[in-house]
Design a protein around this motif. Structure first.
Motif, PDB file in Angstrom:
ATOM      1  N   TYR A  55       2.365  27.670  34.023  1.00 50.43           N
ATOM      2  CA  TYR A  55       1.285  28.637  33.403  1.00 50.43           C
ATOM      3  C   TYR A  55       0.028  27.827  33.146  1.00 50.43           C
ATOM      4  O   TYR A  55      -1.026  28.415  33.468  1.00 50.43           O
ATOM      5  CB  TYR A  55       1.732  29.055  31.975  1.00 50.43           C
ATOM      6  CG  TYR A  55       2.652  30.085  31.969  1.00 50.43           C
ATOM      7  CD1 TYR A  55       2.727  30.979  32.811  1.00 50.43           C
ATOM      8  CD2 TYR A  55       4.020  29.820  30.928  1.00 50.43           C
ATOM      9  CE1 TYR A  55       3.754  32.190  32.814  1.00 50.43           C
ATOM     10  CE2 TYR A  55       5.001  31.173  31.211  1.00 50.43           C
ATOM     11  CZ  TYR A  55       4.796  31.937  31.996  1.00 50.43           C
ATOM     12  OH  TYR A  55       5.809  33.027  32.009  1.00 50.43           O
ATOM     13  N   GLY A  56       0.147  26.586  32.679  1.00 45.43           N
ATOM     14  CA  GLY A  56      -1.036  25.784  32.581  1.00 45.43           C
ATOM     15  C   GLY A  56      -1.783  25.541  33.747  1.00 45.43           C
ATOM     16  O   GLY A  56      -3.315  25.862  33.891  1.00 45.43           O
ATOM     17  N   TYR A  59      -4.214  28.687  35.071  1.00 46.80           N
ATOM     18  CA  TYR A  59      -5.496  29.031  34.362  1.00 46.80           C
ATOM     19  C   TYR A  59      -6.518  28.488  35.132  1.00 46.80           C
ATOM     20  O   TYR A  59      -7.535  29.180  35.116  1.00 46.80           O
ATOM     21  CB  TYR A  59      -5.477  28.376  32.951  1.00 46.80           C
ATOM     22  CG  TYR A  59      -4.740  29.149  31.937  1.00 46.80           C
ATOM     23  CD1 TYR A  59      -5.401  30.370  31.350  1.00 46.80           C
ATOM     24  CD2 TYR A  59      -3.451  28.904  31.516  1.00 46.80           C
ATOM     25  CE1 TYR A  59      -4.702  31.000  30.327  1.00 46.80           C
ATOM     26  CE2 TYR A  59      -2.878  29.650  30.611  1.00 46.80           C
ATOM     27  CZ  TYR A  59      -3.459  30.837  29.953  1.00 46.80           C
ATOM     28  OH  TYR A  59      -2.773  31.598  29.085  1.00 46.80           O
ATOM     29  N   THR A  62      -7.433  31.675  37.128  1.00 48.99           N
ATOM     30  CA  THR A  62      -8.010  32.462  35.918  1.00 48.99           C
ATOM     31  C   THR A  62      -9.455  32.184  35.639  1.00 48.99           C
ATOM     32  O   THR A  62     -10.208  33.353  35.817  1.00 48.99           O
ATOM     33  CB  THR A  62      -7.222  32.662  34.964  1.00 48.99           C
ATOM     34  OG1 THR A  62      -5.721  33.061  35.187  1.00 48.99           O
ATOM     35  CG2 THR A  62      -7.591  33.704  34.038  1.00 48.99           C
ATOM     36  N   LEU A  63      -9.612  31.221  35.559  1.00 51.45           N
ATOM     37  CA  LEU A  63     -10.955  30.783  35.198  1.00 51.45           C
ATOM     38  C   LEU A  63     -12.078  30.750  36.304  1.00 51.45           C
ATOM     39  O   LEU A  63     -12.998  31.281  36.047  1.00 51.45           O
ATOM     40  CB  LEU A  63     -11.223  29.269  34.588  1.00 51.45           C
ATOM     41  CG  LEU A  63     -10.396  29.222  33.315  1.00 51.45           C
ATOM     42  CD1 LEU A  63     -10.322  27.468  32.959  1.00 51.45           C
ATOM     43  CD2 LEU A  63     -11.156  29.677  32.069  1.00 51.45           C
ATOM     44  N   SER A  76     -15.367  24.375  32.503  1.00 49.69           N
ATOM     45  CA  SER A  76     -13.920  23.757  31.914  1.00 49.69           C
ATOM     46  C   SER A  76     -13.340  22.663  32.307  1.00 49.69           C
ATOM     47  O   SER A  76     -13.714  21.943  33.289  1.00 49.69           O
ATOM     48  CB  SER A  76     -13.088  25.053  32.719  1.00 49.69           C
ATOM     49  OG  SER A  76     -13.183  25.067  34.077  1.00 49.69           O
ATOM     50  N   PHE A  78     -10.093  20.409  31.911  1.00 42.70           N
ATOM     51  CA  PHE A  78      -8.630  20.316  31.648  1.00 42.70           C
ATOM     52  C   PHE A  78      -8.252  18.889  30.842  1.00 42.70           C
ATOM     53  O   PHE A  78      -8.575  17.758  31.427  1.00 42.70           O
ATOM     54  CB  PHE A  78      -7.801  20.447  32.760  1.00 42.70           C
ATOM     55  CG  PHE A  78      -6.408  20.116  32.478  1.00 42.70           C
ATOM     56  CD1 PHE A  78      -5.567  21.093  31.864  1.00 42.70           C
ATOM     57  CD2 PHE A  78      -5.683  19.071  33.134  1.00 42.70           C
ATOM     58  CE1 PHE A  78      -4.212  20.928  31.752  1.00 42.70           C
ATOM     59  CE2 PHE A  78      -4.395  18.699  33.126  1.00 42.70           C
ATOM     60  CZ  PHE A  78      -3.555  19.595  32.247  1.00 42.70           C
TER      61      PHE A  78
END
Length: 475
Positions: A55-56, A59, A62-63, A76, A78
């Motif tokens: 899931y991480g 992203y 998605t971003l 962004s 991480f």
């Protein structure tokens, strides 16, 4: 002969806990021993934390695509320690849930290493406990092949607890564990290479799935290197690792991850004090009811490997002469086996064997794989004549983006009976989609039933009920 408990379970993973809880619910006196962590591999260093990391990693895309839908997203950044800390907190919560499940069921929990002294006696924490029945559910453990420097490699056990995300990592293996972790590291920003000694990753999966996933991983920017292997590992002067490959090249990386296989966890278990026998693969041999060559001892889960059906003795069931049956090393399979053992021992009127046909499974690489039933290659090998329906398309979620990711869907249909024999999906949430398809296939759904089912629009899932044209017929 008197016993302290009716059932002693060694291993508090998914299968062991399920067997213990059900047995206690049937009125048995039950004890469980666990030397590491409650919940076993799945909860602690397997399915659950892996999917949280998936899931991480997801992203990132998605971003990247948010701007295509009108969102102005800033830079962004991480932070691996944050993800790991949050993962650890969730796993700790689940450990507590497993402990409460056992306690609330009336099961006695022993935290320590259990060792068999004989067919009915278990030693743990200086105590000896006599049990009418013993269940071994100790699971598996990652294995790394031996070669010069192999001790420098990490496995999934260590990957979940790395203090920092490696800047460059080499993932070795072509199975689902290696492919999943390659997706994780790549998605989280590490420069990742997937190294596999064969021609194509994901051996055992449908050929169409294997080729599509390979292409999608490459499309995503993952460095996929086939037909090569590591011959040696050595530390460099600056603390990194130098991987010497079979083709003569050398790769300098920060970490080398091995996802090439697992072994049954039988260390210091005391099997030599019993009549339990092992298979040629080193797993515990059991019959069709999970009984070992020692009638009082049963075994379930990953510790019995991919096949069962020959314990080398009747074991009270006559199964010593039965042909081995293929099974899958999956958490839900171990759960079903745990329930089966509890019922056989303490609620025989409710006993029913585990059905290993049409077990759905998923690979949580990016994009996901969901599959149930046979592959096209299996159909041909079995002498079946089948119609193949295939579709490749850009998922709607990515329709506004420049992403080259494409979904893949495939149905394998018996040409004579019209029964759907296999369903294979590669794309977002493929596992969620295939679970429902597995129910339909378990009920014997035909392609005509699929065709007569009205789809949900607009979804990717509707593709499976709108496939009308046969791509090809084989067999």
């Amino acid at each position: 002969m008197t016993f302290d408990v009716d059932l002693f379970v060694i291993g508090a993973g998914s299968g062991g806990v399920r067997a213990a809880r059900f047995a206690a619910g049937f009125g048995a006196r039950v004890a469980v021993a666990e030397s590491r962590y409650l919940g076993g591999t799945c909860v602690n260093v397997g399915c659950v934390p892996k999917k949280l990391l998936v899931y991480g990693a997801g992203y990132a895309d998605t971003l990247n695509h948010a701007n295509d839908f009108g969102w102005q997203v800033g830079e962004s950044v991480f932070d691996w320690p944050t993800l790991i800390a949050n993962k650890n907190r969730e796993i700790s919560r689940l450990n507590g849930i497993y402990k409460n499940l056992l306690s609330n069921s009336g099961v006695t929990l022993y935290e320590g290493h259990a060792r068999l002294l004989d067919a009915h006696t278990v030693a743990i924490n200086g105590e000896q406990i006599r049990a009418a029945h013993i269940l071994i559910a100790t699971g598996g453990w990652p294995s790394v092949p031996k070669f010069p420097g192999s001790e420098l490699a990490i496995t999934s056990n260590e990957a979940f607890f790395l203090e920092q995300l490696p800047k460059r990592i080499l993932v070795v293996g072509g199975g689902y564990i290696a492919v999943e972790f390659a997706s994780i590291f790549h998605g989280l920003g590490a420069q990742t290479s997937l190294l596999y000694r064969g021609d194509l990753i994901l051996r055992g999966f449908d050929q169409g799935v294997r080729e599509h996933v390979r292409d999608q991983l490459i499309e995503s920017g993952l460095d996929v290197q086939l037909n090569t292997d590591i011959k040696a590992l050595a530390k460099t002067a600056d603390g990194r690792l130098c991987a010497s490959l079979a083709d003569g090249r050398e790769l300098i990386v920060d970490a080398v991850f091995y996802g090439t296989g697992r072994r049954p966890m039988l260390d210091s278990l005391g099997l030599e004090n019993t009549g339990v026998q092992l298979t040629e693969h080193g797993t515990i041999a059991v019959d069709a009811q999970y009984v070992t060559a020692e009638p009082s001892i049963s075994a379930i889960g990953d510790v019995i490997g991919d096949e069962f059906g020959d314990a080398g003795t009747d074991a009270g069931t006559g199964a010593g002469t039965e042909k081995a049956t293929a099974r899958l090393q999956l958490t839900p399979v171990a759960l079903a086996e745990g329930m089966a053992v509890a019922r056989r021992l303490f609620k025989p009127d409710e006993y029913r064997p585990v059905n290993y046909q049409l077990i759905p499974t998923a690979v949580f690489c990016l994009p996901n794989i969901g599959t149930v039933g046979i592959s096209e290659e299996q159909a041909v090998a079995e002498g079946r004549r089948v119609h193949i329906f295939e579709s490749r398309f850009k998922p709607m979620k990515l329709s506004l983006s420049s992403s080259g990711e494409r979904s893949f869907m495939k149905l394998i249909v018996d040409a004579h009976t019209d029964v759907v024999l296999g369903c294979h999906v590669v794309g977002p949430d493929a596992g969620e989609l295939v679970q429902g398809i597995a129910v339909a296939m378990k009920a014997g759904a035909t392609k005509a039933i699929f065709d007569d089912t009205i789809g949900i629009h607009p979804t990717s899932a509707e593709e499976l009920v709108t496939l009308r044209s046969i791509t090809r017929t084989v067999g």
